[in-house]
Motif scaffolding. Sequence first.
Motif, PDB file in Angstrom:
ATOM      1  N   LEU A 172       0.826  -1.205   0.000  1.00  0.00           N
ATOM      2  CA  LEU A 172       0.000   0.000   0.000  1.00  0.00           C
ATOM      3  C   LEU A 172       0.862   1.257   0.000  1.00  0.00           C
ATOM      4  CD1 LEU A 172      -2.909  -0.844   2.469  1.00  0.00           C
ATOM      5  CD2 LEU A 172      -3.149  -0.157   0.090  1.00  0.00           C
ATOM      6  N   VAL A 173       1.952   1.237   0.777  1.00  0.00           N
ATOM      7  CA  VAL A 173       2.841   2.387   0.814  1.00  0.00           C
ATOM      8  C   VAL A 173       3.528   2.588  -0.537  1.00  0.00           C
ATOM      9  CG1 VAL A 173       5.007   3.225   1.794  1.00  0.00           C
ATOM     10  CG2 VAL A 173       3.196   2.450   3.288  1.00  0.00           C
ATOM     11  N   ALA A 174       3.863   1.483  -1.206  1.00  0.00           N
ATOM     12  CA  ALA A 174       4.469   1.597  -2.539  1.00  0.00           C
ATOM     13  C   ALA A 174       3.523   2.309  -3.496  1.00  0.00           C
ATOM     14  CB  ALA A 174       4.829   0.215  -3.070  1.00  0.00           C
ATOM     15  N   LEU A 175       2.221   2.090  -3.347  1.00  0.00           N
ATOM     16  CA  LEU A 175       1.254   2.816  -4.167  1.00  0.00           C
ATOM     17  C   LEU A 175       1.275   4.307  -3.836  1.00  0.00           C
ATOM     18  CD1 LEU A 175      -1.855   0.429  -4.164  1.00  0.00           C
ATOM     19  CD2 LEU A 175      -0.058   0.641  -5.875  1.00  0.00           C
ATOM     20  N   ALA A 176       1.373   4.638  -2.548  1.00  0.00           N
ATOM     21  CA  ALA A 176       1.458   6.047  -2.150  1.00  0.00           C
ATOM     22  C   ALA A 176       2.709   6.688  -2.741  1.00  0.00           C
ATOM     23  CB  ALA A 176       1.473   6.160  -0.619  1.00  0.00           C
ATOM     24  N   PHE A 177       3.816   5.957  -2.736  1.00  0.00           N
ATOM     25  CA  PHE A 177       5.058   6.456  -3.324  1.00  0.00           C
ATOM     26  C   PHE A 177       4.872   6.731  -4.819  1.00  0.00           C
ATOM     27  CE2 PHE A 177       6.934   5.716   0.564  1.00  0.00           C
ATOM     28  CZ  PHE A 177       8.311   5.848   0.560  1.00  0.00           C
ATOM     29  N   ALA A 178       4.172   5.822  -5.511  1.00  0.00           N
ATOM     30  CA  ALA A 178       3.949   5.992  -6.948  1.00  0.00           C
ATOM     31  C   ALA A 178       3.126   7.245  -7.229  1.00  0.00           C
ATOM     32  CB  ALA A 178       3.253   4.757  -7.524  1.00  0.00           C
ATOM     33  N   VAL A 179       2.089   7.464  -6.432  1.00  0.00           N
ATOM     34  CA  VAL A 179       1.242   8.643  -6.617  1.00  0.00           C
ATOM     35  C   VAL A 179       2.049   9.921  -6.342  1.00  0.00           C
ATOM     36  CG1 VAL A 179      -0.822   9.843  -5.806  1.00  0.00           C
ATOM     37  CG2 VAL A 179      -0.858   7.364  -6.088  1.00  0.00           C
ATOM     38  N   LEU A 181      -4.957   4.217 -12.831  1.00  0.00           N
ATOM     39  CA  LEU A 181      -4.300   2.941 -13.121  1.00  0.00           C
ATOM     40  C   LEU A 181      -4.366   1.995 -11.928  1.00  0.00           C
ATOM     41  CD1 LEU A 181      -1.180   4.118 -15.179  1.00  0.00           C
ATOM     42  CD2 LEU A 181      -3.269   3.046 -16.020  1.00  0.00           C
ATOM     43  N   VAL A 182      -4.260   2.540 -10.715  1.00  0.00           N
ATOM     44  CA  VAL A 182      -4.408   1.695  -9.521  1.00  0.00           C
ATOM     45  C   VAL A 182      -5.833   1.131  -9.451  1.00  0.00           C
ATOM     46  CG1 VAL A 182      -4.529   1.723  -6.995  1.00  0.00           C
ATOM     47  CG2 VAL A 182      -2.613   2.803  -8.151  1.00  0.00           C
ATOM     48  N   PHE A 183      -6.814   1.987  -9.736  1.00  0.00           N
ATOM     49  CA  PHE A 183      -8.218   1.559  -9.642  1.00  0.00           C
ATOM     50  C   PHE A 183      -8.519   0.425 -10.623  1.00  0.00           C
ATOM     51  CE2 PHE A 183     -12.758   1.900 -10.742  1.00  0.00           C
ATOM     52  CZ  PHE A 183     -13.311   1.771  -9.475  1.00  0.00           C
ATOM     53  N   PHE A 184      -7.887   0.462 -11.803  1.00  0.00           N
ATOM     54  CA  PHE A 184      -8.141  -0.568 -12.810  1.00  0.00           C
ATOM     55  C   PHE A 184      -7.048  -1.633 -12.826  1.00  0.00           C
ATOM     56  CE2 PHE A 184     -10.612   3.034 -14.542  1.00  0.00           C
ATOM     57  CZ  PHE A 184     -11.861   2.418 -14.620  1.00  0.00           C
ATOM     58  N   SER A 185      -6.332  -1.760 -11.717  1.00  0.00           N
ATOM     59  CA  SER A 185      -5.259  -2.745 -11.622  1.00  0.00           C
ATOM     60  C   SER A 185      -5.702  -3.937 -10.782  1.00  0.00           C
ATOM     61  CB  SER A 185      -4.021  -2.113 -10.978  1.00  0.00           C
ATOM     62  OG  SER A 185      -4.210  -1.978  -9.579  1.00  0.00           O
ATOM     63  N   PRO A 186      -4.903  -5.014 -10.742  1.00  0.00           N
ATOM     64  CA  PRO A 186      -5.250  -6.179  -9.908  1.00  0.00           C
ATOM     65  C   PRO A 186      -5.239  -5.890  -8.412  1.00  0.00           C
ATOM     66  CG  PRO A 186      -3.555  -6.735 -11.542  1.00  0.00           C
ATOM     67  CD  PRO A 186      -3.699  -5.255 -11.550  1.00  0.00           C
ATOM     68  N   VAL A 187      -4.767  -4.705  -8.010  1.00  0.00           N
ATOM     69  CA  VAL A 187      -4.762  -4.343  -6.593  1.00  0.00           C
ATOM     70  C   VAL A 187      -6.189  -4.147  -6.082  1.00  0.00           C
ATOM     71  CG1 VAL A 187      -4.065  -2.578  -4.933  1.00  0.00           C
ATOM     72  CG2 VAL A 187      -2.503  -3.273  -6.734  1.00  0.00           C
ATOM     73  N   VAL A 188      -7.052  -3.595  -6.926  1.00  0.00           N
ATOM     74  CA  VAL A 188      -8.412  -3.261  -6.508  1.00  0.00           C
ATOM     75  C   VAL A 188      -9.408  -4.368  -6.826  1.00  0.00           C
ATOM     76  CG1 VAL A 188     -10.298  -1.594  -6.821  1.00  0.00           C
ATOM     77  CG2 VAL A 188      -7.945  -0.789  -6.658  1.00  0.00           C
ATOM     78  N   SER A 189      -9.242  -5.034  -7.971  1.00  0.00           N
ATOM     79  CA  SER A 189     -10.189  -6.097  -8.334  1.00  0.00           C
ATOM     80  C   SER A 189      -9.495  -7.158  -9.189  1.00  0.00           C
ATOM     81  CB  SER A 189     -11.369  -5.510  -9.125  1.00  0.00           C
ATOM     82  OG  SER A 189     -10.945  -5.095 -10.414  1.00  0.00           O
ATOM     83  N   GLY A 190     -10.127  -8.325  -9.274  1.00  0.00           N
ATOM     84  CA  GLY A 190      -9.651  -9.338 -10.199  1.00  0.00           C
ATOM     85  C   GLY A 190      -8.582 -10.274  -9.685  1.00  0.00           C
ATOM     86  N   SER A 191      -8.250 -10.214  -8.395  1.00  0.00           N
ATOM     87  CA  SER A 191      -7.275 -11.158  -7.833  1.00  0.00           C
ATOM     88  C   SER A 191      -7.702 -11.530  -6.416  1.00  0.00           C
ATOM     89  CB  SER A 191      -5.869 -10.547  -7.820  1.00  0.00           C
ATOM     90  OG  SER A 191      -5.772  -9.541  -6.838  1.00  0.00           O
ATOM     91  N   PRO A 192      -7.239 -12.671  -5.904  1.00  0.00           N
ATOM     92  CA  PRO A 192      -7.674 -13.128  -4.576  1.00  0.00           C
ATOM     93  C   PRO A 192      -7.312 -12.163  -3.446  1.00  0.00           C
ATOM     94  CG  PRO A 192      -6.638 -14.913  -5.786  1.00  0.00           C
ATOM     95  CD  PRO A 192      -6.411 -13.682  -6.584  1.00  0.00           C
ATOM     96  N   THR A 193      -6.237 -11.387  -3.628  1.00  0.00           N
ATOM     97  CA  THR A 193      -5.800 -10.474  -2.566  1.00  0.00           C
ATOM     98  C   THR A 193      -6.227  -9.036  -2.820  1.00  0.00           C
ATOM     99  OG1 THR A 193      -3.672 -10.184  -3.690  1.00  0.00           O
ATOM    100  CG2 THR A 193      -3.802 -11.892  -1.990  1.00  0.00           C
ATOM    101  N   ALA A 194      -7.103  -8.807  -3.793  1.00  0.00           N
ATOM    102  CA  ALA A 194      -7.532  -7.446  -4.128  1.00  0.00           C
ATOM    103  C   ALA A 194      -8.457  -6.888  -3.049  1.00  0.00           C
ATOM    104  CB  ALA A 194      -8.249  -7.446  -5.474  1.00  0.00           C
ATOM    105  N   MET A 195      -8.670  -5.567  -3.096  1.00  0.00           N
ATOM    106  CA  MET A 195      -9.601  -4.945  -2.160  1.00  0.00           C
ATOM    107  C   MET A 195     -11.018  -5.497  -2.361  1.00  0.00           C
ATOM    108  SD  MET A 195      -8.361  -0.938  -2.122  1.00  0.00           S
ATOM    109  CE  MET A 195      -9.596  -0.438  -0.920  1.00  0.00           C
ATOM    110  N   PHE A 196     -11.360  -5.778  -3.630  1.00  0.00           N
ATOM    111  CA  PHE A 196     -12.664  -6.367  -3.946  1.00  0.00           C
ATOM    112  C   PHE A 196     -12.426  -7.676  -4.704  1.00  0.00           C
ATOM    113  CE2 PHE A 196     -13.169  -1.755  -3.756  1.00  0.00           C
ATOM    114  CZ  PHE A 196     -14.197  -1.626  -2.823  1.00  0.00           C
ATOM    115  N   PRO A 197     -12.102  -8.743  -3.974  1.00  0.00           N
ATOM    116  CA  PRO A 197     -11.668  -9.996  -4.623  1.00  0.00           C
ATOM    117  C   PRO A 197     -12.757 -10.690  -5.430  1.00  0.00           C
ATOM    118  CG  PRO A 197     -11.958 -10.308  -2.258  1.00  0.00           C
ATOM    119  CD  PRO A 197     -12.094  -8.843  -2.511  1.00  0.00           C
ATOM    120  N   HIS A 198     -14.009 -10.382  -5.163  1.00  0.00           N
ATOM    121  CA  HIS A 198     -15.100 -11.073  -5.849  1.00  0.00           C
ATOM    122  C   HIS A 198     -15.614 -10.312  -7.070  1.00  0.00           C
ATOM    123  CE1 HIS A 198     -15.016 -13.798  -2.518  1.00  0.00           C
ATOM    124  NE2 HIS A 198     -15.314 -12.839  -1.653  1.00  0.00           N
ATOM    125  N   ASN A 199     -14.949  -9.214  -7.404  1.00  0.00           N
ATOM    126  CA  ASN A 199     -15.295  -8.437  -8.590  1.00  0.00           C
ATOM    127  C   ASN A 199     -14.073  -8.340  -9.492  1.00  0.00           C
ATOM    128  OD1 ASN A 199     -18.092  -7.254  -7.821  1.00  0.00           O
ATOM    129  ND2 ASN A 199     -16.839  -6.847  -6.026  1.00  0.00           N
TER     130      ASN A 199
END
Length: 558
Positions: free
Chosen positions: A444-451, A488-506
């Motif tokens: 999560l911090v790495a995302l903050a660094f990217a932004v 790009l974060v919102f449409f990345s595997p971090v937010v959806s589409g992976s078992p460890t995403a914020m919304f793993p079932h979407n």
Amino acid sequence: MNPILLAADSGSSARSLTITLFVIFVLITLGITVWASRQTRNATDFYAGGRSFTGFQNGMAIGGDYMSAASFLGIAGIIALSGYDGFLYSIGFLVAWLVALLLVAELLRNSGKYTMADVLAFRMRQRPVRTAAAVSTITVSIFYLLAQMVGAGALVALLLGIKPGETFLGMDADTAKVATIVFVGVLMIVYVVVGGMKGTTYVQIVKAFMLMCGAILMTLLVLAVYKFNLSSLLGEAATKSGKGAAFLEPGLRYGKEVAGDPTQTFYNKMDLLSLGIALVLGTAGLPHILTRFYTVPTARDARKSVLWAIGLIGAFYLMTLALGFGAAALVGGAAITKQDKAGNTAAPQLAQALGEKYLGGGTGGSVMLAVIAAVAFATILAVVAGLTLASSSSLAHDFYANVLKRGQTSERQEVQVARISAFIIGAVSIGLAIFAQSLNVAFLVALAFAVAASGNLPAILYSLFWKRFNTAGATAAIYGGLVSAVLLVFFSPVVSGSPTAMFPHNDWHWFPLSNPGLISIPIGFLCGWLGTLLSREPADEAKYAEMEVRSLTGAGAH
């Protein structure tokens, strides 16, 4: 007795000791905050601690600000689960300080007053640039705040000994995590509203001392287990990780080569490059770090504070290697992921295992766990206070005072708005953190660094070093980098589409990389360049000359 999860007979003592130590720390820091509030008489005191801190004190505070839950919990967890690849975070966070020292620390201290926007707006039109800087500061701070609060929530079930089917004060483990996130959020608001920069700085100094002592103790104990033989430690870590020799080689987590799928292999390698770029460039754009340079009286003290911080942070990140590999060797990957899938509890679990080995069984493990837990909570509280102060200061000083009121406001009103802003930012962070609990805090911090590197860094560097740079370029750099990174974060595997995403079932992701830095950072620089060249607004060369003299010599600095 299982050396990993809290044993039944020592669970209540560990719980009591943890709560007692945590309450003691909170009371001490609240006392410091109340004392600091009596020393806070004007805006300079609230925003910059009266510019009264020495280079050493500010270096300790920067270390306290920077060595966050991501460092202590997240990096140890990633190394424990991913071995060599987790080391990238330690190196990236440390090397980033060289960029901050060489490019921005002294120049920023000389050119600004309270916030990052003071530098950006020095030779630009105030309202559009300060609005953009306030938006960027708040966005970066909230990303970073999420990491700290997720770390706090991850600790709770372990520290309070809540197992499946059990409750504590009527709460199950998930409810306790949410309650902790809310509690940490309320405390951070109190620190900022009451103590301002002086209170926050002293809390960070105390926390840095505690964290270094805890890390040194654990490192020495881990090395003692293997008689200071690093080869034995690494070999045992590889064996217990369940991944064998691959644990000590690159490619286990980042840059994976996928047999028969060259496209995914390419994306994995690009993701590794993206993460590295974001880590190295991000620090120089972090608002809560940049504001720390204003708390010292001179540019020389700003340089000293960065040098002290580098020494402190460098030593700490070297110790995260011992903590991460020690957790893999003494705790084991399976036990770590059983407690927390993202690995955020690896360091506290290691502390318990060391306590059981050296301090007399279950009770000793409980004591060690409680001590390190208190240190971890201290870490979280100090960092969230710094982040909340940076974002509320920007909202009050940049947006309210200079955009809405056009500079026609008193210092007292400005500080009052900063305190109200702390409540709003705290509430938003609490709400978002509840949804981000499945993510590793270092990630999560790495995302903050990217932004931060995408929006803030291009605008800062162009402002300091490019004479032609103008208002259109500054707003384009900030918004271009910021919006591209967040989208790009919102449409990345971090937010959806992976078992460890914020919304793993979407699944709405289409961007293949987990970290946007490789794309969004160049977009930020490109937008700043294009915005400047396409605008007909002439650059204020006289103002640039004044800024150049001030930034390089300190003449006229606040």
